[in-house]
Design an enzyme around this catalytic site. Structure first.
Site, PDB file in Angstrom:
ATOM      1  N   LYS A  20     -13.138  -2.488  10.057  1.00  0.00           N
ATOM      2  CA  LYS A  20     -13.179  -3.103   8.478  1.00  0.00           C
ATOM      3  C   LYS A  20     -12.417  -4.143   8.111  1.00  0.00           C
ATOM      4  CE  LYS A  20      -9.712  -1.812   5.337  1.00  0.00           C
ATOM      5  NZ  LYS A  20      -8.796  -2.586   4.773  1.00  0.00           N
ATOM      6  N   GLN A  40      -3.831  -7.249   9.772  1.00  0.00           N
ATOM      7  CA  GLN A  40      -4.095  -6.787  10.725  1.00  0.00           C
ATOM      8  C   GLN A  40      -4.999  -7.105  11.048  1.00  0.00           C
ATOM      9  OE1 GLN A  40      -2.150  -3.628  11.026  1.00  0.00           O
ATOM     10  NE2 GLN A  40      -0.990  -4.448  10.455  1.00  0.00           N
ATOM     11  N   TRP A  79       0.783  -1.336  -0.011  1.00  0.00           N
ATOM     12  CA  TRP A  79      -0.034  -0.034  -0.017  1.00  0.00           C
ATOM     13  C   TRP A  79       1.104   1.278   0.241  1.00  0.00           C
ATOM     14  CZ3 TRP A  79      -3.245   3.332  -1.252  1.00  0.00           C
ATOM     15  CH2 TRP A  79      -3.519   4.198  -0.939  1.00  0.00           C
ATOM     16  N   ASN A  98      -6.786  -9.642   4.083  1.00  0.00           N
ATOM     17  CA  ASN A  98      -7.317  -9.948   5.501  1.00  0.00           C
ATOM     18  C   ASN A  98      -8.703 -12.081   4.964  1.00  0.00           C
ATOM     19  OD1 ASN A  98      -6.850  -8.721   7.595  1.00  0.00           O
ATOM     20  ND2 ASN A  98      -7.008  -7.424   6.733  1.00  0.00           N
ATOM     21  N   PHE A 107       3.860  -1.385  14.386  1.00  0.00           N
ATOM     22  CA  PHE A 107       5.075  -0.743  14.776  1.00  0.00           C
ATOM     23  C   PHE A 107       5.323   1.396  14.829  1.00  0.00           C
ATOM     24  CE2 PHE A 107       6.154  -4.266  11.589  1.00  0.00           C
ATOM     25  CZ  PHE A 107       6.288  -4.854  12.538  1.00  0.00           C
ATOM     26  N   ALA A 155      -4.215  -2.405  -3.199  1.00  0.00           N
ATOM     27  CA  ALA A 155      -2.556  -1.619  -3.779  1.00  0.00           C
ATOM     28  C   ALA A 155      -2.299  -2.260  -5.326  1.00  0.00           C
ATOM     29  CB  ALA A 155      -1.428  -1.855  -3.201  1.00  0.00           C
TER      30      ALA A 155
END
Length: 710
Positions: free
Chosen positions: A525, A623, A332, A590, A418, A474
């Site tokens: 989301k 994530q 991304w 995801n 991070f 992306a």
């Protein structure tokens, strides 16, 4: 808040003429000197540079800034030297770069002549007015008296004014270089005002041509006597003395009115006359006065101005160009930097950003070579976005501090776990006045409540942080497919700057004053995308997936507003909300990992989310699981599990408490599938991570009771 539009007022029928006030400098004609040729050469210090050349102008400004301190009057270096006003001091240049509003005089500044004198010449009364003007200039006639006499001599009608405007269109009256200069200012979000002792009827066409709103024009108004029979204005009887520009000290008064309505921190006045210089001589008015001598030079203005120029190109070249830095080099981040690199390239003529973009890249080895070396040689990232040119002007840098050094715009696009460490490294090392924009989707859970990434950045670095969220897979952006995003902002001017940095013909951006709303959409989301992947892994159809997406959007909205009541419901209908949710549930990482996890689970194969992350994502981070654990911690602390059954069920699945098939039973089962109880989180043991991706290994047999119960 916009300035109230002030319509042109006229004296009512039968009313006595209003008194004519003392006019400012702008009412006097200018003694025009020859305009500078495009190839005119200006001598600055020991260097002579062609004013027409962009590179030369940039060098001129650099030389000016570098020598400003030594040229200060009374400095140790030159205690007796009077500063060359054509070179701005460091302090003046800093004010110029911070300017939020610029107020221009019009006559002999924006235009090449005095509007009233041009009207007199048009009416065939030029010589008569010139005599009176000369008397005013040598002090034998009072200024206000001379103005009144000139108006009586001109004695124009509204029809005359219309014919004058038609015969003298704005483009024929403008000073060379003013149009691109004002465009450059407006492209930076700087607000433009016109402050003139001339007349509104003559000035409004100029403002319209320059696309300056009428409410941003402060000028005198002609007053007319109306004909009783025709009900039309026919005779000029004076001008409105209530306008601030109709009297001495009027321009400082106008600027104070502007500042009363707008919270500007820095206002600059530019003009050629003494009344323009007054703008910095009154507390609360302008912060900087730039004298302009491109049409007429006045010695007092030249000596008293903070900065003095004779060519608009010099000021345009001195405008700040923003340095951009990208933190992150994943898929991304690489897709986003292609948008930025194209927009800052010189061929796009935006002239708003520096050409080079520093991209902090986590150093790793690819076939025995440093990833940063590969990116800088090939201008591609072969690991995270192969086959996509990032731009020749993108420089991969393995040193975080170096990459962000002196950056005016900092883009954050690294895994959200991070970011805290990144902020700790950057604390105290970010350029004062810089702004940030987060492309990161996630949050941090603390003992005193959740913290969004934008909040973390602002608190750690002390700078404003907007967010950019949307349906931004992306690969689609890299392929230049039609896409869109939402910028959630606190500062509209910062948002407009970011919009110019990212927006392309295939990548649209909308702005919403809702940072928390846009960021919560992008964060939550990913949890719903896990459920969508489980539905796909179970082989279920569109009805089930649509139900999951709808319920997910509902819980996203309610959970977000429970944490941040100021969030707007409308934000969930923007690209950052519904569009991003749909895209992620059909094409995101995801969904992919959750689908493969479910397929493996249903066939009895041992599987972990961590293993699938490694095997499927080519180094990118998953994530959704981490965010689910963070959200579930909030739900448990606040006792909200029953209010968010989908979120709670997804978290139970990713933590191995129930099988993936339970994703379709959340509505009927309430808080959790039958037989599974939520429990308050226990305190972490020494050395144990409080949160993080769950690495549970299990098979269908491990949860046979729960599976059979369904």
């Amino acid at each position: 808040m916009a300035l109230a539009q002030r319509s042109t007022t006229m004296a009512p029928r039968g009313a006595a003429p209003l008194p004519v006030s003392t006019m400012g400098r702008s009412a006097l004609p200018c003694r025009v000197r020859a305009l500078p040729a495009a190839s005119r050469v200006a001598s600055i210090g020991v260097a002579s540079v062609a004013i027409g050349g962009r590179r030369a102008r940039a060098s001129l400004v650099c030389a000016a800034a570098a020598s400003a301190k030594d040229n200060q009057p009374g400095s140790l270096a030159n205690p007796l030297v009077v500063r060359d006003k054509s070179i701005p001091s460091a302090a003046d240049l800093a004010i110029w770069h911070r300017a939020e509003a610029i107020c221009f005089d019009v006559d002999c500044t924006i235009t090449t002549n005095d509007g009233l004198d041009l009207l007199a010449e048009f009416m065939g009364k030029g010589e008569e007015c010139e005599k009176i003007t000369n008397q005013a200039m040598d002090g034998t006639v009072d200024l206000s008296e001379s103005l009144e006499q000139r108006l009586q001599i001109i004695n124009c009608t509204p029809a005359d004014v219309k014919r004058f405007i038609k015969a003298n269109p704005p483009q024929s009256r403008l000073a060379p270089g003013i149009v691109p200069f004002i465009k450059a200012l407006k492209s930076r979000g700087i607000h433009i005002f016109l402050l003139t002792g001339g007349f509104r009827e003559i000035m409004l066409p100029i403002a319209a041509y320059l696309d300056i709103p009428m409410e941003n024009v402060f000028a005198n108004r002609m007053l007319w006597q109306w004909d009783d029979e025709t009900m039309e204005p026919t005779k000029l009887v004076g001008f409105d003395t209530s306008e601030p520009t109709s009297r001495n000290q009027g321009k400082p008064e106008a600027i104070m009115q502007i500042r009363d309505k707008y919270p500007y921190n820095s206002v600059v006045m530019i003009g050629d006359g003494i009344t323009d210089l007054e703008a910095v001589q009154v507390t609360g008015a302008a912060d900087l006065f730039i004298g302009y001598g491109g049409i007429i030079e006045r010695e007092m203005v030249k000596s008293e101005a903070d900065w003095y120029v004779t060519d608009w190109a010099v000021l345009q070249a001195s405008l700040q160009k923003y340095k951009v830095a990208m933190i992150g080099s994943g898929a991304w981040a690489c897709a986003a930097v292609t948008l930025c690199s194209a927009n800052v390239a010189p061929e796009n003529k935006l002239d708003l950003f520096q050409e080079k973009i520093q991209m902090w890249t986590y150093e790793e080895q690819i076939d025995g070579k440093n990833l940063t070396d590969i990116i800088n040689e090939t201008h591609e990232n072969p690991k995270y976005l192969p086959g996509t040119l990032l731009g020749d002007n993108v420089v991969a840098n393995p040193d975080l501090i170096s990459a962000v050094s002196d950056a005016d715009v900092i883009i954050l696009c690294a895994p959200h776990q991070f970011v805290r460490g990144i902020c700790k490294q950057l604390a105290g090392k970010v350029k004062p006045g810089a702004i940030a924009v987060s492309l990161i989707k996630g949050m941090r859970v603390r003992s005193d409540g959740p913290q969004l990434i934008s909040q973390m950045v602002t608190r750690s670095l002390g700078i404003d942080c907007s967010v950019l969220m949307g349906a931004n897979i992306a690969s689609g952006i890299a392929s230049k497919e039609l896409s869109e995003a939402t910028i959630g902002y606190n500062s509209y001017d910062n948002a407009r700057l970011l919009q110019k940095l990212f927006q392309r013909e295939y990548f649209g951006i909308t702005l919403v004053r809702d940072v928390a709303g846009a960021e919560m959409c992008g964060t939550l989301k990913n949890i719903v995308a896990l459920a969508a992947g489980m539905v796909d892994g179970l082989g279920l159809g569109a009805n089930t997936k649509a139900a999951i997406i709808r319920k997910g959007l509902d819980e996203m909205r309610r959970f977000s507003r429970a944490l941040y009541p100021s969030i707007s419901d409308g934000t969930f209908l923007e690209s950052c909300g519904m569009a991003d949710l749909i895209a992620t549930c059909y094409g995101g990482r995801n969904r992919l990992v959750a689908m493969e996890y479910t397929k493996a689970f249903m066939t009895g194969n041992k599987v972990t989310f961590a293993a699938l992350e490694d095997s499927l994502l080519n180094g990118q981070k998953l994530q959704g699981v981490l965010t689910s654990n963070e959200v579930q911690e909030i739900l448990e602390i606040r006792g909200w599990e029953k209010e968010y059954p989908l979120f709670t069920t997804i978290n139970a699945i990713v933590n191995g408490k129930v099988p993936p098939v339970s994703v379709t039973h959340f509505m009927a089962m309430g808080v959790l599938p039958k037989g599974v109880k939520a429990k308050a989180p226990s305190a972490p043991q020494v050395g144990e991570k409080k949160r993080g991706p769950v690495d549970l290994v299990f098979t269908v047999d491990d949860l046979s009771e729960e599976a059979m119960a369904k």
